[in-house]
Write a protein that holds these residues in place. Structure first.
Motif, mmCIF file in Angstrom:
data_model
loop_
_atom_site.group_PDB
_atom_site.id
_atom_site.type_symbol
_atom_site.label_atom_id
_atom_site.label_comp_id
_atom_site.label_asym_id
_atom_site.label_seq_id
_atom_site.Cartn_x
_atom_site.Cartn_y
_atom_site.Cartn_z
ATOM 1 N N GLY A 1 0.266 5.195 -2.496
ATOM 2 C CA GLY A 1 1.406 6.089 -2.264
ATOM 3 C C GLY A 1 0.904 7.449 -1.810
ATOM 4 N N ARG A 2 1.461 7.930 -0.709
ATOM 5 C CA ARG A 2 0.930 9.160 -0.114
ATOM 6 C C ARG A 2 1.933 10.292 -0.171
ATOM 7 N NH1 ARG A 2 0.867 7.973 4.980
ATOM 8 N NH2 ARG A 2 -0.350 9.785 5.544
ATOM 9 N N GLY A 3 1.393 11.486 -0.421
ATOM 10 C CA GLY A 3 2.228 12.678 -0.415
ATOM 11 C C GLY A 3 1.837 13.588 0.729
ATOM 12 N N ARG A 4 2.470 14.763 0.802
ATOM 13 C CA ARG A 4 2.133 15.716 1.848
ATOM 14 C C ARG A 4 0.739 16.278 1.597
ATOM 15 N NH1 ARG A 4 5.340 20.088 1.652
ATOM 16 N NH2 ARG A 4 4.791 20.613 3.779
ATOM 17 N N ASN A 5 0.144 16.811 2.628
ATOM 18 C CA ASN A 5 -1.196 17.398 2.562
ATOM 19 C C ASN A 5 -2.224 16.440 1.960
ATOM 20 O OD1 ASN A 5 -0.126 19.819 3.585
ATOM 21 N ND2 ASN A 5 0.526 20.423 1.541
ATOM 22 N N LYS B 1 10.902 21.891 -11.871
ATOM 23 C CA LYS B 1 10.126 20.638 -11.832
ATOM 24 C C LYS B 1 10.568 19.773 -10.658
ATOM 25 C CE LYS B 1 9.374 20.495 -16.798
ATOM 26 N NZ LYS B 1 10.532 20.919 -17.589
ATOM 27 N N LYS B 2 9.597 19.025 -10.158
ATOM 28 C CA LYS B 2 9.881 18.242 -8.936
ATOM 29 C C LYS B 2 10.402 16.846 -9.296
ATOM 30 C CE LYS B 2 7.175 16.720 -4.895
ATOM 31 N NZ LYS B 2 6.166 17.188 -3.949
ATOM 32 N N VAL B 3 11.531 16.472 -8.702
ATOM 33 C CA VAL B 3 12.104 15.143 -8.947
ATOM 34 C C VAL B 3 11.973 14.253 -7.714
ATOM 35 C CG1 VAL B 3 14.484 15.820 -8.320
ATOM 36 C CG2 VAL B 3 14.127 13.941 -9.915
ATOM 37 N N CYS B 4 11.789 14.855 -6.547
ATOM 38 C CA CYS B 4 11.731 14.066 -5.303
ATOM 39 C C CYS B 4 10.793 14.714 -4.300
ATOM 40 C CB CYS B 4 13.135 13.962 -4.719
ATOM 41 S SG CYS B 4 13.210 13.413 -3.009
ATOM 42 N N GLY B 5 9.979 13.901 -3.668
ATOM 43 C CA GLY B 5 9.104 14.374 -2.600
ATOM 44 C C GLY B 5 9.370 13.577 -1.337
ATOM 45 N N ILE B 6 9.209 14.229 -0.206
ATOM 46 C CA ILE B 6 9.483 13.566 1.080
ATOM 47 C C ILE B 6 8.298 13.767 2.016
ATOM 48 C CG2 ILE B 6 11.014 13.519 3.093
ATOM 49 C CD1 ILE B 6 13.294 14.402 1.272
ATOM 50 N N THR C 1 -1.894 12.254 -3.314
ATOM 51 C CA THR C 1 -1.442 10.926 -3.759
ATOM 52 C C THR C 1 -0.051 11.067 -4.359
ATOM 53 O OG1 THR C 1 -3.715 10.362 -4.301
ATOM 54 C CG2 THR C 1 -2.017 9.049 -5.371
ATOM 55 N N TRP C 2 0.821 10.090 -4.100
ATOM 56 C CA TRP C 2 2.134 10.077 -4.768
ATOM 57 C C TRP C 2 2.062 9.051 -5.886
ATOM 58 C CZ3 TRP C 2 6.114 13.212 -5.058
ATOM 59 C CH2 TRP C 2 7.287 12.764 -5.655
ATOM 60 N N TYR C 3 2.120 9.534 -7.118
ATOM 61 C CA TYR C 3 2.037 8.645 -8.280
ATOM 62 C C TYR C 3 3.446 8.228 -8.684
ATOM 63 C CZ TYR C 3 -2.578 10.794 -8.786
ATOM 64 O OH TYR C 3 -3.838 11.249 -8.567
ATOM 65 N N SER D 1 0.851 -1.199 0.000
ATOM 66 C CA SER D 1 0.000 0.000 0.000
ATOM 67 C C SER D 1 0.887 1.249 0.000
ATOM 68 C CB SER D 1 -0.939 -0.013 1.213
ATOM 69 O OG SER D 1 -0.184 -0.067 2.409
ATOM 70 N N SER D 2 1.715 1.364 1.024
ATOM 71 C CA SER D 2 2.617 2.513 1.130
ATOM 72 C C SER D 2 3.731 2.121 2.106
ATOM 73 C CB SER D 2 1.828 3.715 1.665
ATOM 74 O OG SER D 2 2.642 4.553 2.447
ATOM 75 N N THR D 3 4.942 2.451 1.772
ATOM 76 C CA THR D 3 6.053 2.080 2.666
ATOM 77 C C THR D 3 5.946 2.845 3.996
ATOM 78 O OG1 THR D 3 7.448 3.715 1.532
ATOM 79 C CG2 THR D 3 7.634 1.423 0.801
ATOM 80 N N ASN D 4 5.397 4.056 3.952
ATOM 81 C CA ASN D 4 5.176 4.788 5.219
ATOM 82 C C ASN D 4 4.142 4.062 6.085
ATOM 83 O OD1 ASN D 4 6.867 6.876 4.256
ATOM 84 N ND2 ASN D 4 5.647 8.409 5.334
ATOM 85 N N THR E 1 6.332 -0.776 -6.332
ATOM 86 C CA THR E 1 5.140 0.051 -6.559
ATOM 87 C C THR E 1 4.348 0.162 -5.255
ATOM 88 O OG1 THR E 1 3.851 -1.876 -7.205
ATOM 89 C CG2 THR E 1 4.855 -0.617 -8.998
ATOM 90 N N GLN E 2 3.475 1.158 -5.223
ATOM 91 C CA GLN E 2 2.591 1.349 -4.058
ATOM 92 C C GLN E 2 1.161 1.530 -4.579
ATOM 93 O OE1 GLN E 2 5.072 3.780 -0.775
ATOM 94 N NE2 GLN E 2 4.620 5.016 -2.546
ATOM 95 N N THR E 3 0.215 0.936 -3.867
ATOM 96 C CA THR E 3 -1.179 1.109 -4.296
ATOM 97 C C THR E 3 -1.826 2.327 -3.623
ATOM 98 O OG1 THR E 3 -1.820 -0.425 -2.556
ATOM 99 C CG2 THR E 3 -1.577 -1.346 -4.783
HETATM 100 C C1 BTN Z 1 5.262 14.817 -1.340
HETATM 101 O O1 BTN Z 1 6.024 15.429 -2.085
HETATM 102 O O2 BTN Z 1 4.073 15.132 -1.235
HETATM 103 C C2 BTN Z 1 5.802 13.657 -0.551
HETATM 104 C C3 BTN Z 1 5.842 12.388 -1.351
HETATM 105 C C4 BTN Z 1 6.417 11.212 -0.604
HETATM 106 C C5 BTN Z 1 6.298 9.942 -1.383
HETATM 107 C C6 BTN Z 1 6.994 8.784 -0.725
HETATM 108 S S1 BTN Z 1 7.100 7.364 -1.762
HETATM 109 C C7 BTN Z 1 7.624 6.389 -0.437
HETATM 110 C C8 BTN Z 1 6.843 6.817 0.779
HETATM 111 N N1 BTN Z 1 5.578 6.100 0.845
HETATM 112 C C9 BTN Z 1 4.541 6.899 0.667
HETATM 113 O O3 BTN Z 1 3.354 6.534 0.656
HETATM 114 N N2 BTN Z 1 4.949 8.170 0.511
HETATM 115 C C10 BTN Z 1 6.379 8.277 0.577
#
Ligand code: BTN
Length: 235
Positions: free
Chosen positions: A37-41, A103-108, A44-46, A10-13, A33-35
């Motif tokens: 994947g979550r981002g900030r706020n 452009k964004k290459v990495c999100g945390i 979704t992290w695609y 689902s998500s590594t977090n 892959t993640q089903t």
């Molecule tokens: C963002 O820019 O909004 C943060 C994105 C973070 C994505 C990573 S991918 C691995 C880990 N698992 C998740 O569900 N989210 C973070």
């Protein structure tokens, strides 16, 4: 360092949130892959399966209160590895995105788990490595290392470099001053951006990153120091 690898999850977090109690400090969980994947706020992290998706577990009590430093030093660690791949025009968009040009290459996504007290931090990192086509609906235009370098990147080698740099730098968080170096890569500095402050959309000018890693902005002649979570940007 211990690594747990999945083909899909689902998500590594989320995995670390559910399993941290049985895992060692600095365990890494990665997945092709993640089903979910979550981002900030709550975004979704695609990602497709050509990228790096992982989360680092921090349980060592010495680090748990250093949320802001760990957040931006993680972004700086990614940036410093990308530099070694010959990529120019790298920057950190406060609090922790890594950009190539605009452009964004990495999100945390840095999360914490608390019970009676703070239990752990989870540093979730998504880096676009070999993906070249982005069809989803992105808030910020995405890019990848392959698009920047025109080369196929060896994912395993890249992954090991990132893990090593990240853990080395986090271990140095009390002894090394990352601040000046980080300021060189401040994407927002000097820009006028719309910021959502206390649920109101305001046009602010960014003065730069403070040495406690909050962000200094001017709103109607008033200088404000904003923390992650109090502000979201729309450029
Ligand atoms: C963002 O820019 O909004 C943060 C994105 C973070 C994505 C990573 S991918 C691995 C880990 N698992 C998740 O569900 N989210 C973070």
């Amino acid at each position: 360092m211990k690594e747990i690898c999945f083909e899909t999850i689902s998500s590594t977090n989320i995995y670390l949130k559910e399993n941290y109690a049985n895992l060692d400090n600095f365990t890494i969980v990665s997945s092709k892959t993640q089903t979910k994947g979550r981002g900030r706020n709550d975004r979704t992290w695609y990602s497709n399966d050509n990228n790096l998706l992982f989360s680092l577990l921090i349980r060592d009590k010495n680090y748990l209160t250093k949320f802001k430093a760990i957040s931006i030093v993680s972004a700086y660690s990614v940036l410093s590895v990308l530099k070694e791949y010959g990529i120019d025009n790298l920057s950190i968009k406060w609090p922790n995105d890594v950009y190539i040009d605009d452009k964004k290459v990495c999100g945390i996504l840095l999360e914490s788990v608390s019970k009676q007290e703070l239990e752990c931090l989870i540093v979730g990192i998504g880096i676009n490595v070999n993906q070249t086509i982005f069809n989803e609906d992105y808030l910020v235009k995405p890019t990848s290392i392959k698009l920047a370098t025109h080369k196929d990147i060896d994912l395993n080698e890249f992954k090991n470099k990132i893990y090593e740099r990240l853990i080395d730098n986090i271990k140095l968080i009390d002894t090394k001053d990352f601040y000046e170096e980080i300021c060189k890569y401040d994407f927002l500095k000097g820009k006028e951006v719309y910021a959502c402050i206390n649920n109101k959309k305001e046009l602010v000018k960014v003065l730069g990153i403070n040495n406690d890693y909050s962000l200094k902005v001017i709103l109607n002649d008033e200088i404000l120091n904003v923390e992650t979570g109090e502000i979201s940007f729309h450029i």
